[in-house]
Design a protein around this motif. Structure first.
Motif, PDB file in Angstrom:
ATOM      1  N   ASP A 138       0.856  -1.133  -0.113  1.00 49.18           N
ATOM      2  CA  ASP A 138       0.008   0.063   0.089  1.00 49.18           C
ATOM      3  C   ASP A 138       0.885   1.339  -0.006  1.00 49.18           C
ATOM      4  OD1 ASP A 138       0.737   0.183   2.492  1.00 49.18           O
ATOM      5  OD2 ASP A 138      -0.811  -0.379   3.358  1.00 49.18           O
ATOM      6  N   SER A 139       0.313   2.453   0.294  1.00 49.92           N
ATOM      7  CA  SER A 139       1.231   3.647   0.143  1.00 49.92           C
ATOM      8  C   SER A 139       2.235   3.532   1.179  1.00 49.92           C
ATOM      9  CB  SER A 139       0.315   4.750   0.723  1.00 49.92           C
ATOM     10  OG  SER A 139      -0.357   4.725   1.757  1.00 49.92           O
ATOM     11  N   ALA A 140       2.343   2.635   2.108  1.00 49.11           N
ATOM     12  CA  ALA A 140       3.505   2.333   3.081  1.00 49.11           C
ATOM     13  C   ALA A 140       4.771   2.329   2.432  1.00 49.11           C
ATOM     14  CB  ALA A 140       3.230   1.394   4.221  1.00 49.11           C
ATOM     15  N   ALA A 141       4.598   1.525   1.298  1.00 49.67           N
ATOM     16  CA  ALA A 141       5.721   1.203   0.672  1.00 49.67           C
ATOM     17  C   ALA A 141       6.472   2.367  -0.056  1.00 49.67           C
ATOM     18  CB  ALA A 141       5.594   0.046  -0.737  1.00 49.67           C
ATOM     19  N   LEU A 142       5.547   3.359  -0.503  1.00 54.39           N
ATOM     20  CA  LEU A 142       6.076   4.662  -0.780  1.00 54.39           C
ATOM     21  C   LEU A 142       6.773   5.389   0.013  1.00 54.39           C
ATOM     22  CD1 LEU A 142       3.413   5.762  -3.323  1.00 54.39           C
ATOM     23  CD2 LEU A 142       5.432   4.936  -4.219  1.00 54.39           C
TER      24      LEU A 142
END
Length: 108
Positions: free
Chosen positions: A55-59
């Motif tokens: 999810d956006s945590a990877a970014l």
């Protein structure tokens, strides 16, 4: 690719995983940056081929990694980036921060 070991992300990076993963990634990035600098290198590399669920945590992790690398005097280079992650970065407006070649061309 540098002569040093390439770091990599696991197959899943979700919001719940991010704090623990960042602690490990941060330590690895600092060690890798020191090793790269001592060999007169300029790049720390992360392989993302195994990354399937995210999810956006990877970014957030990758942006934090890029910021840390810049502070350490090296450039972060990402390899084998999943197309869905590139698209997520584009939607969030951060693609050019992770992949400078993604920046729109400047009109002269």
């Amino acid at each position: 690719m540098s002569a040093t070991t390439m770091l990599k992300l696991p197959d899943a990076v979700r919001m719940d995983d991010a704090p623990a993963l960042w602690k490990r990634l941060e330590a690895g990035l600092r060690a890798e940056a020191a090793q790269v600098r001592s060999a007169a290198g300029q790049q720390v590399e992360i392989r993302l081929a195994e990354l399937q669920a995210f999810d956006s945590a990877a970014l957030t992790l990758l942006l934090s990694a890029a910021r840390l690398c810049k502070a350490e005097g090296v450039q972060l280079v990402l390899h084998d980036v999943p197309a869905k992650l590139r698209e997520l970065a584009r939607v969030y407006g951060v693609a050019e921060l992770l992949w400078p070649e993604a920046a729109p061309a400047q009109l002269v």
